[in-house]
Design an enzyme around this catalytic site. Structure first.
Site, mmCIF file in Angstrom:
data_model
loop_
_atom_site.group_PDB
_atom_site.id
_atom_site.type_symbol
_atom_site.label_atom_id
_atom_site.label_comp_id
_atom_site.label_asym_id
_atom_site.label_seq_id
_atom_site.Cartn_x
_atom_site.Cartn_y
_atom_site.Cartn_z
ATOM 1 N N ASP A 25 14.364 -35.501 -7.121
ATOM 2 C CA ASP A 25 13.754 -36.734 -7.650
ATOM 3 C C ASP A 25 12.352 -36.841 -7.035
ATOM 4 O OD1 ASP A 25 12.984 -39.371 -8.164
ATOM 5 O OD2 ASP A 25 14.445 -40.229 -6.760
ATOM 6 N N GLY A 27 9.454 -38.958 -6.748
ATOM 7 C CA GLY A 27 9.043 -40.338 -7.003
ATOM 8 C C GLY A 27 7.550 -40.527 -6.808
ATOM 9 N N ARG A 30 7.660 -40.342 -2.475
ATOM 10 C CA ARG A 30 8.429 -39.301 -1.797
ATOM 11 C C ARG A 30 9.209 -38.438 -2.781
ATOM 12 N NH1 ARG A 30 12.333 -41.753 2.383
ATOM 13 N NH2 ARG A 30 12.873 -42.991 0.538
ATOM 14 N N LEU A 31 9.475 -37.227 -2.349
ATOM 15 C CA LEU A 31 10.408 -36.362 -3.076
ATOM 16 C C LEU A 31 11.750 -36.465 -2.370
ATOM 17 C CD1 LEU A 31 9.958 -32.683 -4.182
ATOM 18 C CD2 LEU A 31 11.862 -33.320 -2.702
ATOM 19 N N LYS A 32 12.802 -36.720 -3.147
ATOM 20 C CA LYS A 32 14.137 -36.717 -2.578
ATOM 21 C C LYS A 32 14.936 -35.592 -3.227
ATOM 22 C CE LYS A 32 12.806 -40.592 -3.009
ATOM 23 N NZ LYS A 32 12.465 -41.892 -3.556
ATOM 24 N N TYR A 117 12.659 -47.295 -26.543
ATOM 25 C CA TYR A 117 11.219 -47.360 -26.258
ATOM 26 C C TYR A 117 10.437 -46.969 -27.513
ATOM 27 C CZ TYR A 117 8.611 -48.115 -21.851
ATOM 28 O OH TYR A 117 7.901 -48.648 -20.807
ATOM 29 N N GLY A 124 9.482 -43.648 -18.238
ATOM 30 C CA GLY A 124 9.585 -42.926 -16.969
ATOM 31 C C GLY A 124 10.922 -42.197 -16.869
ATOM 32 N N ALA A 125 10.852 -40.910 -16.492
ATOM 33 C CA ALA A 125 12.093 -40.120 -16.397
ATOM 34 C C ALA A 125 13.049 -40.747 -15.382
ATOM 35 C CB ALA A 125 11.767 -38.679 -16.013
ATOM 36 N N ASP A 126 12.504 -41.352 -14.323
ATOM 37 C CA ASP A 126 13.380 -41.971 -13.314
ATOM 38 C C ASP A 126 14.179 -43.131 -13.913
ATOM 39 O OD1 ASP A 126 11.025 -43.489 -13.580
ATOM 40 O OD2 ASP A 126 10.865 -43.943 -11.436
#
Ligand SMILES: Nc1ncnc2c1ncn2[C@@H]1O[C@H](COP(=O)(O)OP(=O)(O)OP(=O)(O)O)[C@@H](O)[C@H]1O
Ligand SMILES: CC(C)(CO)[C@@H](O)C(=O)NCCC(=O)O
Ligand SMILES: [K+]
Length: 275
Positions: A25, A27, A30-32, A117, A124-126
């Site tokens: 992920d 973001g 940060r990258l998680k 949408y 947003g993909a998130d």
């Protein structure tokens, strides 16, 4: 002799069935990442970590060194093409990893959720992944209801789905940190330490902290009202993101806090893709 060969064949089965899965992920800040034993919801978590985006180059020699080679990878990125390319470079540096990185692109429909949408791929993909994870959670807990998915991170999103899993639309608001920094930068005299959340703040610190918190809680409350009225039923609310717990005391409706919502969504999508 029999016992030994029995053990051997059991081990073989285990090795064949191993489908190690890497979820990523990327973001805004940060990258998680998380490594799972398999690409399905509920799979055992083998390892996980987070890196600020400026430290992506540390992954291959750092946190990922010594991990088992993942069989598959699915990621979700909102930080842009450059960050994605930098992650590809790290994956390529990993000896023995032979992965074809796949990244989620929000579409018209996936994993039981449909996308309302105007331009589905611009969502947003998130948000898309989190909604898919949230709906999966709700259906596991009980029956389908309208559902609000809240993500509290660098930015805050409040997304609404009806009971059929149709994404109706959602709100994007500045995260708590951005709100406070915007006030510090845009005014002459607002430089104060973090305060407490109060109903009637009587100093600048408390006024700023409470203002940010209730701006987020108020947006969720409003979306709750919109969705309840639109659907004629009480929505369920699922909240995620590193700072979700800080919002808890200020929320006006029942909600569920889920820690790894994006990873849960990626696991649901991975199972649908790869069986
Ligand atoms: N008291 C608070 N109430 C609400 N939000 C807060 C609070 N304190 C910090 N935050 C927000 O939480 C964010 C950190 O959450 P999280 O760890 O999920 O984000 P991140 O990983 O940095 O962001 P991203 O996923 O966008 O990269 C901060 O950017 C800040 O805006
Ligand atoms: C809104 C954010 C920044 C939240 O992380 C992200 O989902 C994003 O960049 N979205 C693209 C724009 C949109 O969702 O309409
Ligand atoms: K490689």
């Amino acid at each position: 002799m029999n016992v030994t060969s029995g053990c051997l064949s059991q081990r073989k089965v285990l090795i064949i069935r191993r489908m190690t899965f890497l979820a990523i992920d990327i973001g805004n800040t940060r990258l998680k990442w998380a490594m799972y034993e398999d690409h399905r919801p509920g799979a055992a978590l083998l390892a996980h970590g987070a890196e600020f985006l400026e430290h992506i180059e540390r992954l291959a020699e750092g946190a990922w060194a010594g991990l088992p080679a993942p069989e598959r990878m699915l990621g979700c990125v909102v930080a842009g093409e450059t960050a994605r390319r930098r992650v590809h470079e790290q994956i390529e540096l990993m000896l023995g990893w032979n992965l074809e990185p796949q990244w989620v692109v929000p579409s018209v429909a996936e994993a039981g959720v449909t996308n309302g949408y105007d331009h589905p791929s611009r969502l947003g993909a998130d948000r898309w992944v989190a909604m898919i994870g949230a709906r999966h959670h709700m259906l596991q807990l009980g029956k389908a209801r309208p559902l609000i998915t809240v993500m509290v991170g660098t930015a805050v999103t409040v997304d609404a789905m009806d009971a059929q899993g149709h994404f109706l639309g959602g709100l994007i608001i500045p995260g708590h940190g951005i709100m406070l920094r915007a006030l510090e930068g845009g005014t002459a005299g607002l430089h104060v330490p973090t305060g407490e959340v109060r109903c009637f703040p009587k100093n600048t610190s408390d006024a700023l902290t409470s203002g940010g918190t209730y701006a987020i809680a108020g947006a969720v409350e409003r979306m709750y009202q919109h969705l309840a009225e639109h659907c004629g039923a009480e929505p369920m609310c699922i909240m995620a993101g590193g700072a979700g717990w800080k919002m808890s005391p200020s929320m006006t409706r029942p909600f569920e806090l889920i820690n790894n919502l994006i990873f849960d969504g990626l696991l649901v999508m991975a199972e649908k893709r790869w069986g």
